[in-house]
Each structure stands twice: as C-alpha cells, then as structure tokens.
Scaffold this active site. Structure first.
Site, short mmCIF file in Angstrom:
data_model
loop_
_atom_site.label_atom_id
_atom_site.label_comp_id
_atom_site.label_asym_id
_atom_site.label_seq_id
_atom_site.Cartn_x
_atom_site.Cartn_y
_atom_site.Cartn_z
N GLU A 144 -11.61 44.83 37.73
CA GLU A 144 -11.13 44.01 38.25
C GLU A 144 -11.11 43.32 39.56
O GLU A 144 -12.08 43.94 39.82
CB GLU A 144 -9.64 43.73 38.24
CG GLU A 144 -9.22 42.12 38.63
CD GLU A 144 -8.20 42.46 38.55
OE1 GLU A 144 -6.57 42.54 37.60
OE2 GLU A 144 -7.55 42.40 39.60
N THR A 197 -9.67 37.93 36.78
CA THR A 197 -8.56 37.10 37.07
C THR A 197 -8.62 35.58 36.83
O THR A 197 -9.30 35.04 36.51
CB THR A 197 -7.64 37.77 38.55
OG1 THR A 197 -8.68 36.86 39.29
CG2 THR A 197 -7.17 39.50 38.62
N HIS A 229 -8.54 37.22 32.01
CA HIS A 229 -6.88 37.03 32.47
C HIS A 229 -6.81 35.33 32.17
O HIS A 229 -7.23 34.96 32.25
CB HIS A 229 -6.91 37.26 33.37
CG HIS A 229 -7.26 38.69 34.13
ND1 HIS A 229 -6.13 39.12 35.30
CD2 HIS A 229 -7.83 40.15 33.98
CE1 HIS A 229 -6.83 40.46 35.47
NE2 HIS A 229 -7.65 41.14 34.61
N ARG A 289 2.11 36.00 31.60
CA ARG A 289 2.71 35.19 32.43
C ARG A 289 3.17 34.26 33.30
O ARG A 289 2.72 32.98 33.44
CB ARG A 289 4.72 35.33 32.76
CG ARG A 289 5.72 34.26 32.51
CD ARG A 289 6.54 35.11 33.18
NE ARG A 289 7.01 35.33 34.28
CZ ARG A 289 7.73 35.98 35.36
NH1 ARG A 289 8.85 35.88 34.54
NH2 ARG A 289 7.69 36.73 36.81
N ASP A 327 3.48 34.22 37.68
CA ASP A 327 4.68 34.33 38.75
C ASP A 327 4.87 32.76 38.45
O ASP A 327 4.59 31.97 38.12
CB ASP A 327 4.10 34.89 40.06
CG ASP A 327 4.09 36.04 40.38
OD1 ASP A 327 4.73 37.42 39.35
OD2 ASP A 327 2.87 36.79 41.08
N TYR A 329 4.60 47.64 34.06
CA TYR A 329 5.20 47.96 35.68
C TYR A 329 5.83 49.37 36.01
O TYR A 329 6.24 49.52 35.21
CB TYR A 329 5.75 46.33 35.45
CG TYR A 329 5.07 44.66 35.81
CD1 TYR A 329 5.07 44.62 36.52
CD2 TYR A 329 5.03 44.48 34.70
CE1 TYR A 329 3.87 43.99 36.62
CE2 TYR A 329 4.91 43.63 33.92
CZ TYR A 329 3.64 43.16 35.89
OH TYR A 329 3.15 41.88 35.38
N HIS A 383 9.45 45.48 36.80
CA HIS A 383 8.90 44.10 37.45
C HIS A 383 9.95 43.95 37.76
O HIS A 383 11.43 43.54 37.99
CB HIS A 383 8.49 43.08 36.14
CG HIS A 383 8.40 41.91 36.64
ND1 HIS A 383 8.76 41.37 37.01
CD2 HIS A 383 7.27 41.48 36.83
CE1 HIS A 383 8.35 39.80 37.19
NE2 HIS A 383 6.31 40.48 37.19
N LYS A 387 5.85 43.21 23.48
CA LYS A 387 3.98 43.11 23.76
C LYS A 387 3.95 43.70 22.81
O LYS A 387 2.19 43.24 21.77
CB LYS A 387 4.04 43.75 24.84
CG LYS A 387 4.20 42.71 26.07
CD LYS A 387 3.49 42.82 27.57
CE LYS A 387 4.48 42.46 28.53
NZ LYS A 387 3.61 42.31 29.67
P1 FAD Z 1 5.51 39.05 30.86
O1 FAD Z 1 5.69 40.03 30.43
O2 FAD Z 1 6.30 37.90 30.41
O3 FAD Z 1 7.56 39.92 31.65
C1 FAD Z 1 7.76 38.91 32.97
C2 FAD Z 1 9.20 39.70 33.37
O4 FAD Z 1 10.56 38.64 32.22
C3 FAD Z 1 9.31 41.59 33.61
O5 FAD Z 1 10.76 41.64 34.02
C4 FAD Z 1 10.22 41.27 31.68
O6 FAD Z 1 10.50 42.34 31.83
C5 FAD Z 1 11.09 39.78 31.48
N1 FAD Z 1 10.64 39.61 30.14
C6 FAD Z 1 9.85 39.76 29.08
N2 FAD Z 1 9.93 38.64 28.00
C7 FAD Z 1 11.64 38.96 27.81
C8 FAD Z 1 11.68 38.35 27.07
N3 FAD Z 1 11.23 38.15 26.30
N4 FAD Z 1 12.88 38.60 27.31
C9 FAD Z 1 13.58 38.42 28.48
N5 FAD Z 1 13.19 38.80 29.01
C10 FAD Z 1 11.90 39.08 29.06
N6 FAD Z 1 -0.99 37.05 38.19
C11 FAD Z 1 -2.02 35.62 37.54
O7 FAD Z 1 -1.06 34.58 38.26
N7 FAD Z 1 -3.20 36.04 37.59
C12 FAD Z 1 -3.81 37.12 37.22
O8 FAD Z 1 -4.30 37.19 36.30
C13 FAD Z 1 -2.12 38.48 36.53
N8 FAD Z 1 -3.39 39.25 36.15
C14 FAD Z 1 -2.60 40.60 36.26
C15 FAD Z 1 -2.94 41.05 36.06
C16 FAD Z 1 -2.05 43.12 36.02
C17 FAD Z 1 -2.63 44.29 35.12
C18 FAD Z 1 -1.03 42.67 35.97
C19 FAD Z 1 0.24 43.95 36.01
C20 FAD Z 1 -0.07 41.41 36.86
C21 FAD Z 1 -1.20 40.98 36.57
N9 FAD Z 1 -0.63 39.41 36.86
C22 FAD Z 1 -1.19 38.65 37.10
C23 FAD Z 1 0.60 39.62 38.03
C24 FAD Z 1 1.93 38.70 37.04
O9 FAD Z 1 1.63 37.36 36.00
C25 FAD Z 1 3.27 38.61 37.49
O10 FAD Z 1 3.54 40.11 37.44
C26 FAD Z 1 4.43 37.78 36.31
O11 FAD Z 1 5.02 38.03 36.98
C27 FAD Z 1 4.10 38.69 35.42
O12 FAD Z 1 2.93 39.20 33.95
P2 FAD Z 1 3.75 39.50 32.78
O13 FAD Z 1 2.09 39.00 32.09
O14 FAD Z 1 3.84 40.68 33.14
O15 FAD Z 1 5.23 38.71 32.47
#
Ligand code: FAD
Length: 297
Positions: A17, A48, A78, A108, A110, A144, A148, A164
């Site tokens: 990455e 990213t 990303h 998603r 943060d 995670y 998460h 997913k």
């Molecule tokens: P989600 O999959 O949407 O999950 C977020 C939370 O919502 C979790 O608690 C999940 O259990 C819950 N959830 C999901 N779907 C639902 C649903 N349908 N109903 C109810 N609850 C639900 N951040 C950046 O800004 N830029 C980046 O480039 C970046 N790269 C990353 C790369 C990796 C490999 C990882 C692990 C993280 C990265 N992040 C990045 C951080 C990431 O954006 C954060 O961890 C963010 O808070 C969650 O993203 P997610 O896509 O996992 O969210």
C-alpha cells in the site's frame, strides 16, 4: 488485470500500500518510491484515498494511473464513499476506468466530525453494490480482525463482512494487527458466517513511536506486551527502533505465511527501505510456498 485471479494462481499473494504525498511539492517523491517498490515485484500496489473524500484534493486516480501505465504494476485504487454523492463516485469511477484501473478497494471511510447523513452511501456495502451494478471493476473490501471500532459487536461486524461478499467483493484486506492470534481467531469465526473469499493480512511495520500512538488512536489495534517492550527499549535510538520494527513485522509475516494465509498486504508508508528489507527477508519463503508442491502442511 483483475487481481482476484492472483488468488487462483498463487498460494500467497504479496502486495503493497502507498499513499499519494500530501504536499503538492512532494508529489515527485512518488516516482522514487515506485521505482524502488517495482524492483521488489509486488503482485499489486494499492493507493489510498484521502480521508474526507474530496474529489479535487484526491490524487488516487493520478497515482494509480502512474502505477499502472508508467511502472506496469497492477493498481488497486482505494475509494471512500461516506461523504460522496452518487455523481462524485460515478465521476471517479469513470476517471479510473479511463486510466485502465480495474480494481477498487471499496470503503466507507471514517465518519467526519461535520458529517450530515445523506441517502447516497452509508456503508461500504452500499458502495460495493453501486460499483457491482456497473459490472466493470473488480471489487475488494476491508475487514477487521479485532472488530471495527464502530461495531456494536464482533458478530455484527462478521455479518457485515458477509454482506460485502454477497454484494460482490472478491477478496478483503485486513486492518493492521500486531498479534497474529487475533487474525487466526478471526479466520476461525468468519468461516462460521460463510465468508469464503480470500483474506489478505494487512501488516504495518512500525518504525517510530509517533506512528504507533497514531495507529492505536485511529484503529484501536491492541499492542502486545512484547511489542511495547521493544518500543520502550529503543525509543531513543531511531535506527534500532526501525530495525526492531522491521524484524517484528517480518516475524509476523513468516508466521502468517507458514500458517497458510491467502496473502500479505504491506502498509509501506511510502518507505521503500522498509519494504525492501522485509521483501528480501521473505522472498525465498514466498518463492517456496508458491513454487514448490513439497511444502509440508
Ligand atoms: P463499513 O464496511 O461500512 O463498516 C463500518 C462499520 O459499519 C462497521 O462497524 C460495520 O460493522 C458497520 N456496518 C457495515 N455495513 C453495515 C450495515 N449494512 N448495517 C449496519 N452496520 C453496518 N480510509 C480512508 O479514508 N482512505 C483509505 O484509503 C483507507 N484505506 C483502508 C484500507 C484498509 C485495508 C482498511 C482496513 C481500512 C482503510 N481505511 C481507509 C479506513 C476505513 O475507511 C475505516 O476503517 C472506516 O471506518 C470503515 O470503512 P469500511 O469500508 O470498513 O466500512
């Protein structure tokens, strides 16, 4: 190339990455970084997407294009969605498509402090569904091993991971962790939820103490006592701390590969020295796993 095929061809996939440099004046440094990373023959490089998701400030598309078209390495771009409209996302996807990018890590992001809920994208699964409908990108997701931070429960997190997969993610990359036990527990549990897509372990070599405090506050990864001891011991000697961090990450990776992990995704922090040291230490191991049928299971 659709990177999901790598998991059919190889026993262990190894990728990096990188992030687009934050300052405009530093943008050229990415060429040096990529020059050195190319020599390490990664299976792909992910780029990213800046937090907040601002269209104009993000250089993910530009850097992904450089990775692909100048260095001949497959990029994984990303893309976060929490602050974006459908139009924004469509524009970015169209731009990526034009540059020949075929793989998206759908996230998603943060939740920003000033976030106002909108109806476009609430979770990464909404973005995955949206991209899948276009049918022109391979989609990757995040997972995670320690749960998460926003999750109500570990179980809920696994149900969302299953979502997913159902919506179209072909593999997932894990959040960083410092104790492989969390990853192995997670693998056991995800099986029970029917998650069967490949899972790449995200490993971050920690090479300074500032970095560690930031990581813990952002993602909540637990730091094992063994690791704290190392950090404390070499706190005031940057070179020793760097070497200890590299050795710690290398040990984690060797254990993961030997236990049969689908892939390793190294968070390089744009530091080719660290990526090189680790890659050199594990190259014969990866070669053996990928090329020899006679590895004892
Ligand atoms: P989600 O999959 O949407 O999950 C977020 C939370 O919502 C979790 O608690 C999940 O259990 C819950 N959830 C999901 N779907 C639902 C649903 N349908 N109903 C109810 N609850 C639900 N951040 C950046 O800004 N830029 C980046 O480039 C970046 N790269 C990353 C790369 C990796 C490999 C990882 C692990 C993280 C990265 N992040 C990045 C951080 C990431 O954006 C954060 O961890 C963010 O808070 C969650 O993203 P997610 O896509 O996992 O969210």
């Amino acid at each position: 190339m659709n990177i999901s095929n790598l998991f059919k061809e190889k026993k262990v996939v190894f990728s990096f990455e990188i992030f687009p440099p934050k300052k405009e004046s530093k943008i050229d440094t990415i060429y040096n970084t990529l020059e050195e990373l190319k020599g390490l023959s990664p299976d792909f490089i992910s780029v990213t997407y800046g937090a907040g998701g601002s269209l104009t400030k993000n250089r993910t598309c530009e850097i992904s294009s450089i990775v692909k078209n100048k260095y001949g390495i497959e990029p994984l771009a990303h893309l976060t969605c929490i602050n974006s409209s459908k139009e924004d996302v469509t524009k970015i996807l169209d731009d990526l498509k034009k540059e020949g990018v075929e793989n998206i890590l759908a996230l998603r992001g943060d939740i920003p402090l000033d976030y106002k809920e909108n109806s476009n994208f609430k979770y990464s699964s909404d973005l995955i569904k949206h991209i899948k409908e276009r049918n022109d990108f391979n989609i990757v997701g995040a997972c995670y091993p320690e749960g998460h931070l926003d999750s109500k429960s570990y179980e809920e997190d696994l149900l969302n991971l299953k979502r997913k997969q159902e919506f179209g993610a072909t593999h997932v990359i894990s959040q960083l962790f410092f104790d492989n036990k969390f990853f192995y527990d997670f693998l056991d549990k995800k099986d029970k939820y029917g998650v069967n897509i490949p899972i790449q372990a995200g490993i971050m070599p920690v090479i300074n103490t500032k970095q560690i405090n930031r990581i813990v506050s952002l993602c909540g990864a637990k730091i094992p006592d063994k690791f704290i001891k190392i950090m404390n011991k070499y706190e005031y000697n940057p070179e020793a701390l760097r070497d200890a961090g590299i050795a710690y990450a290398t040990e984690q990776i060797i254990d993961l590969i030997s236990t049969g992990v689908d892939g390793i995704h190294l968070y390089t922090m744009n530091n080719p020295y660290v990526a090189k040291k680790i890659s050199e230490s594990i190259s014969s191991i990866i070669h053996t796993i990928n090329n020899c049928d006679k590895v004892v299971n």
